[in-house]
Scaffold this motif. Structure first.
Motif, PDB file in Angstrom:
ATOM      1  N   TYR B  32      -3.651 -10.357  -8.347  1.00 27.84           N
ATOM      2  CA  TYR B  32      -2.414 -10.589  -9.369  1.00 27.84           C
ATOM      3  C   TYR B  32      -1.712 -11.798  -8.562  1.00 27.84           C
ATOM      4  O   TYR B  32      -1.444 -11.255  -7.282  1.00 27.84           O
ATOM      5  CB  TYR B  32      -1.830  -9.315  -9.437  1.00 27.84           C
ATOM      6  CG  TYR B  32      -0.799  -9.357 -10.785  1.00 27.84           C
ATOM      7  CD1 TYR B  32       0.347  -9.417 -10.320  1.00 27.84           C
ATOM      8  CD2 TYR B  32      -1.285  -9.291 -11.995  1.00 27.84           C
ATOM      9  CE1 TYR B  32       1.365  -9.311 -11.346  1.00 27.84           C
ATOM     10  CE2 TYR B  32      -0.343  -9.417 -12.849  1.00 27.84           C
ATOM     11  CZ  TYR B  32       0.931  -9.260 -12.774  1.00 27.84           C
ATOM     12  OH  TYR B  32       1.820  -9.444 -13.566  1.00 27.84           O
ATOM     13  N   LEU B  34       1.776 -14.292  -8.383  1.00 27.03           N
ATOM     14  CA  LEU B  34       3.203 -14.609  -9.233  1.00 27.03           C
ATOM     15  C   LEU B  34       3.798 -15.594  -8.471  1.00 27.03           C
ATOM     16  O   LEU B  34       3.635 -16.033  -7.438  1.00 27.03           O
ATOM     17  CB  LEU B  34       4.074 -13.165  -8.886  1.00 27.03           C
ATOM     18  CG  LEU B  34       3.698 -11.851  -9.094  1.00 27.03           C
ATOM     19  CD1 LEU B  34       2.647 -11.222  -7.959  1.00 27.03           C
ATOM     20  CD2 LEU B  34       4.617 -10.946  -9.534  1.00 27.03           C
ATOM     21  N   SER B  93      -0.901 -10.153  -4.815  1.00 29.95           N
ATOM     22  CA  SER B  93      -1.258  -8.645  -4.360  1.00 29.95           C
ATOM     23  C   SER B  93      -2.505  -8.278  -4.758  1.00 29.95           C
ATOM     24  O   SER B  93      -3.111  -9.037  -5.598  1.00 29.95           O
ATOM     25  CB  SER B  93      -0.140  -7.948  -5.260  1.00 29.95           C
ATOM     26  OG  SER B  93      -0.257  -7.832  -6.496  1.00 29.95           O
ATOM     27  N   THR B  95      -4.389  -4.999  -6.155  1.00 33.05           N
ATOM     28  CA  THR B  95      -4.034  -3.865  -6.985  1.00 33.05           C
ATOM     29  C   THR B  95      -4.629  -2.484  -6.206  1.00 33.05           C
ATOM     30  O   THR B  95      -3.973  -1.550  -6.283  1.00 33.05           O
ATOM     31  CB  THR B  95      -4.733  -3.728  -8.526  1.00 33.05           C
ATOM     32  OG1 THR B  95      -5.952  -4.162  -8.557  1.00 33.05           O
ATOM     33  CG2 THR B  95      -3.718  -4.674  -9.288  1.00 33.05           C
ATOM     34  N   ALA B  98      -1.986  -1.080  -1.176  1.00 31.49           N
ATOM     35  CA  ALA B  98      -0.384  -1.152  -1.427  1.00 31.49           C
ATOM     36  C   ALA B  98      -0.270  -2.325  -2.239  1.00 31.49           C
ATOM     37  O   ALA B  98      -1.155  -3.264  -2.529  1.00 31.49           O
ATOM     38  CB  ALA B  98      -0.031  -1.757   0.016  1.00 31.49           C
ATOM     39  N   GLN B  99       1.230  -2.028  -2.928  1.00 31.04           N
ATOM     40  CA  GLN B  99       1.438  -3.044  -3.835  1.00 31.04           C
ATOM     41  C   GLN B  99       2.519  -4.106  -3.333  1.00 31.04           C
ATOM     42  O   GLN B  99       3.224  -4.639  -4.245  1.00 31.04           O
ATOM     43  CB  GLN B  99       2.106  -2.451  -5.028  1.00 31.04           C
ATOM     44  CG  GLN B  99       1.106  -1.514  -5.648  1.00 31.04           C
ATOM     45  CD  GLN B  99       1.617  -0.476  -6.722  1.00 31.04           C
ATOM     46  OE1 GLN B  99       2.939  -0.217  -6.559  1.00 31.04           O
ATOM     47  NE2 GLN B  99       0.758  -0.101  -7.660  1.00 31.04           N
ATOM     48  N   LYS B 100       2.373  -4.308  -1.941  1.00 34.70           N
ATOM     49  CA  LYS B 100       3.370  -5.378  -1.463  1.00 34.70           C
ATOM     50  C   LYS B 100       2.975  -6.780  -1.739  1.00 34.70           C
ATOM     51  O   LYS B 100       1.671  -6.943  -2.269  1.00 34.70           O
ATOM     52  CB  LYS B 100       3.198  -5.081   0.288  1.00 34.70           C
ATOM     53  CG  LYS B 100       1.856  -5.395   0.431  1.00 34.70           C
ATOM     54  CD  LYS B 100       1.519  -5.190   2.044  1.00 34.70           C
ATOM     55  CE  LYS B 100       0.091  -5.663   2.673  1.00 34.70           C
ATOM     56  NZ  LYS B 100      -0.010  -5.248   4.040  1.00 34.70           N
ATOM     57  N   LEU B 101       3.736  -7.807  -1.608  1.00 38.39           N
ATOM     58  CA  LEU B 101       3.417  -8.959  -2.207  1.00 38.39           C
ATOM     59  C   LEU B 101       3.237  -9.764  -0.695  1.00 38.39           C
ATOM     60  O   LEU B 101       3.929  -9.515   0.393  1.00 38.39           O
ATOM     61  CB  LEU B 101       4.522  -9.660  -2.738  1.00 38.39           C
ATOM     62  CG  LEU B 101       4.913  -8.876  -4.271  1.00 38.39           C
ATOM     63  CD1 LEU B 101       6.158  -9.797  -4.895  1.00 38.39           C
ATOM     64  CD2 LEU B 101       3.599  -9.289  -5.126  1.00 38.39           C
TER      65      LEU B 101
END
Lengths: 114, 113
Positions: B32, B34, B93, B95, B98-101
């Protein structure tokens, strides 16, 4: 709409002092992330909390600690400050099950260590 | 070890033309991606995102393209406007876990009138 609130916006501390940064997430958000952005650097993940429990840990020095309280606000405590700790500290909040899709960042706290 | 790289620290584009910002990543677990826009003294503001199951996502003047085989993504802004001048960060990230960026170093975009 309410955003992520960080306080203070600016903070000046001397070496070896202690600093506390606060983050108030968007209402109903249960997850808080802390990032550190040094001068000219990309934001680096420090630590995150979900439902008041630490959920992940990044490159956070042992001199730093953080917690999330019952009202979901979070505090980053920094002790024995060093010149290299001077940076912009961002907090982001989200709903736990949305992850980065639901991230909202605060405006940051600029910490200057002299 | 920089897992997300933005190799152009700065980019200057004429108003009305297309701005193309590039980002490369090394971790194949990222699924993912962004783009964030950041003004001085403000936090990053979410712009657009894309899941690894897609190769393109469009939102108004902003389009993100993902080339998984090349581990490369790009942000296209067309037409570019003076208000687009800011620092743009690419972030990724995974999925799972961890969902850290993980952020790139940022590209400073300047739109010239």
């Amino acid at each position: 709409a309410a955003g992520v609130i960080q306080s203070p916006r600016h903070l000046i501390k001397e070496k070896r002092e202690t600093a506390t940064l606060k983050c108030y997430p968007i209402p109903r958000h249960d997850t808080v992330y802390w990032y550190q952005q040094g001068p000219g650097q990309d934001p680096q993940f420090l630590i995150s909390f979900y439902e008041k429990m630490q959920s992940d840990k990044g490159s956070i020095p042992d001199r730093f600690s953080a917690q999330q309280f019952s009202d979901y606000h979070s505090e980053l405590n920094m002790s024995s400050l060093e010149l290299g700790d001077s940076a912009l500290y961002f907090c982001a909040s989200s709903l736990g099950d949305r992850g980065p899709r639901g991230y909202t960042f605060g405006s940051g706290t600029r910490l200057t260590v002299v | 070890d920089q897992q997300v790289k933005q190799n152009s620290p700065s980019l200057s584009v004429q108003e009305g033309r297309i701005s193309i910002l590039n980002c490369d990543y090394t971790n194949s677990m990222f699924d993912y991606f962004l783009w964030y826009k950041k003004y001085p003294a403000e936090g990053p503001t979410f712009l657009i995102s894309i899941s690894s199951i897609k190769d393109k996502n469009e939102d108004g003047r902003f389009t993100v393209f993902l080339n998984k085989s090349a581990k490369h993504l790009s942000l296209h802004i067309v037409p570019s406007q003076p208000g687009d001048s800011a620092v743009y960060f690419c972030a990724a990230s995974a999925t799972q876990g961890a969902q850290k960026l993980v952020f790139g170093q940022g590209t400073r975009l300047t739109i010239n009138p």
